[in-house]
Design an enzyme around this catalytic site. Structure first.
Site, short mmCIF file in Angstrom:
data_model
loop_
_atom_site.label_atom_id
_atom_site.label_comp_id
_atom_site.label_asym_id
_atom_site.label_seq_id
_atom_site.Cartn_x
_atom_site.Cartn_y
_atom_site.Cartn_z
N SER A 70 0.86 -1.18 0.00
CA SER A 70 0.00 0.00 0.00
C SER A 70 0.89 1.23 0.00
CB SER A 70 -0.91 0.01 1.23
OG SER A 70 -1.56 1.26 1.38
N TYR B 120 -2.06 -0.73 10.34
CA TYR B 120 -2.16 -1.04 8.91
C TYR B 120 -0.87 -0.63 8.19
CZ TYR B 120 -3.93 -1.02 4.12
OH TYR B 120 -4.10 -1.25 2.79
#
Length: 582
Positions: A452, A465
């Site tokens: 990501s 995350y």
């Protein structure tokens, strides 16, 4: 004694030469004739032949002057394409007198194969031709002629590039001296280090004489054909062209104009060097099998329509988290490119829908498998099943992941464990189990880990995350370094804001259930307004594998953050302090 395990040998006389011919498989099945190149003997085909023999009658012969075949006397004038065509027809008549044969050639075997597939006297004897790393001298002559007579900067660059690859063909006496001296002695080590050819019983002890005799293939044919190429060199059989993208001896550009000579042409590319009969026998045998079968069944081969179909057609691709979002889009993109797809998701129905859609999209085969990537034992069972039933995965896409938002102090140990188990350990399990089998096979492959932009863009709202994705990014970089020498690429894909279901299912730490639902709806709405489709991420994944890219930011914000992380990290740190709106 032949190294083609279990082969039956015979001698075939052609003029003053006696050829050594080896056969495998059932003579009642379609015959595939394998022709080797320079400086090889028929043993270069041992790995491919063993795989093809399960389906076909396989024939490999030592070209005149090579291996256990005798050499013409004198050597000069004894290796012309006309005499090599006589040899091929003699072998074909001996091993398959009543049916045309399927021809496969590598290097100079391919150069010969183009001759056999385009001259009138072999018409009806060749059912199909698979060309690997060897052009038609006639086609090559016309290619050179067009670039010399109508030069442009691009064409001049192509000429210089090919000249740098094939300078050795003009050396008059050096080949014999080199091959009978240090080059012959060191050739196995050169193949291992430069071409990644596994050490073993190849090449054979006849290498020095094979290479010395084989030099006359160049001398008897190259200059005459390039000066005066045939104008009628049209293929009278379907042709499959296999182009190794890492070929040090041939530029892929020399086949740019091939369609004008071949009415029925199938193109394939593989990320490998010149000697793919030794380094990629599984892939090459699979392509030959598919091509020969389509010709034998008298059905036109339906070429995959998606981008990169030449690269991924027939390959086995496994995608985790394939039930929705980026995973589903990626599975379908590979299907459109003609790959066989294994769609893995913890939602069995979602995985089945993706597999069914993959078949409709063009995949020759697709399967749905259910597994939780965070469960080590479940992943081990999955890897064992895939290996036993579908084969070794060529491309692995570790995509499964979950979202988690909330401050560090609101994130519980249970939250941390869940996000790391799926986002990080799921990737570790995939790389270890499927990547390990790639490494054991020693035939290359590619691993894609979906990270990501959060991996390099800090945020006060995404500590867990971002940490999981940063770990995936670093794992990918480390693994890429470790596997580079084995021909296995590793790519970290780093999307930004993409409109997928992860936004509506993300967990928000430190809030109650009602507030979490409200935040999920709000986040999904924002991502929906951004409306960057997962199909664009899938396209970036296929492109990254084809180009063997290391880190691929996807979306403008991801690319911008990547640049800032490298050249102005302080700006990102200030942005990270901004409290997201609630």
């Amino acid at each position: 004694m032949t190294l083609l395990t279990g082969a039956r040998e015979r001698r075939v006389r052609t003029g003053e030469v006696e050829l050594c011919v080896a056969e495998l498989g059932d003579p009642g099945r379609p015959t595939v004739v394998l022709v080797h190149g320079y400086p090889d003997s028929k043993e270069v085909w041992s790995e491919v032949a063993a795989r093809l023999a399960e389906r076909f009658h396989v024939v490999a012969y030592d070209v005149r002057g090579h291996g256990r075949s005798t050499a013409p006397r004198p050597l000069r004038g004894g290796f012309t394409l006309e005499k090599l065509t006589d040899d091929f027809l003699a072998v074909a008549d001996a091993v398959s007198p009543d049916r045309p044969v399927h021809l496969v050639g590598h290097d100079w075997g391919s150069v010969q194969g183009w001759e056999f597939t385009t001259v009138k006297r072999t018409e009806g004897r060749v059912a199909s031709f698979t060309s690997v790393s060897g052009p038609s001298l006639d086609h090559f002559g016309h290619w050179l002629d067009r670039r010399v007579k109508r030069p442009t900067p691009r064409r001049i660059g192509q000429l210089l590039g090919q000249g740098a690859r094939s300078w050795y063909v003009h050396a008059p006496v050096l080949p014999e001296l080199a091959w009978r001296g240090p080059l012959g002695a060191g050739w196995p080590r050169v193949l291992e280090r430069v071409e990644k050819v596994p050490r073993g019983d190849y090449p054979t002890s006849s290498l020095a004489s094979d290479a010395a005799h084989g030099a006359w293939l160049y001398r008897d044919n190259v200059r005459p054909r390039l000066r005066d190429p045939r104008a009628d060199a049209y293929a009278h059989a379907p042709v499959q062209l296999v182009t190794p993208l890492g070929d040090r001896f041939l530029s892929e550009r020399i086949h740019d104009d091939l369609e004008q000579w071949v009415p029925q042409l199938t193109r394939r590319t593989v990320q490998a060097g010149h000697w793919i009969p030794r380094t990629r026998p599984d892939q090459l045998a699979a392509w030959i099998t598919e091509f020969v079968t389509s010709v034998e069944d008298d059905r036109p081969r339906v070429a995959a329509s998606g981008r990169h179909a030449e690269r991924f057609g027939g390959q086995l691709v496994l995608v985790t988290g394939a039930g929705s979002g980026i995973g589903r889009a990626t599975a379908l993109a590979f299907a459109e490119a003609g790959a066989r797809v294994v769609a893995v998701d913890r939602d069995a129905e979602a995985a089945a829908r993706t597999a069914e859609s993959s078949l409709r999209a063009g995949a020759p085969a697709a399967w749905a498998e259910t597994a939780d990537v965070s469960d080590e034992q479940a992943m081990e069972r999955l890897a064992a099943k895939v290996g036993a039933e579908y084969g070794v995965v060529d491309v692995l896409v570790n995509n499964a992941g979950i979202g988690l938002s909330g401050s560090f102090f609101d994130t519980t140990p249970e939250d941390w464990k869940k996000v790391l188990d799926i986002n990080l350990w799921g990737v570790i399990h995939g790389c270890r189990l499927f990547g390990g089998r790639m490494a054991e096979r020693r035939q290359g492959g590619h691993i894609v880990n979906v990270a990501s932009a959060a991996a390099y863009q800090p945020s006060r709202a995404l500590p867990a995350y971002s940490t999981s994705k940063a770990a995936v990014l670093m794992l990918s970089e480390c693994l890429r370094a470790e596997l580079a020498g084995q021909g296995i690429g590793v790519t970290a894909v780093c999307p930004g804001f993409v409109n997928t279901a992860i936004t509506s299912t993300a967990h928000f730490a430190g809030v109650d259930a009602d507030e979490e639902k409200r935040l999920q709806r709000r986040t999904a709405r924002i991502y929906g307004l951004r409306n960057y489709p997962p199909e664009k991420v899938a396209a970036a994944i296929l492109r990254a594998v084809a180009r063997n890219e290391a880190v691929v930011p996807v979306t403008p914000e991801a690319r911008g953050a990547r640049v800032l992380s490298r050249f102005a990290p302080g700006i990102l740190r200030r942005i990270a302090r901004v409290k997201p709106p609630v």
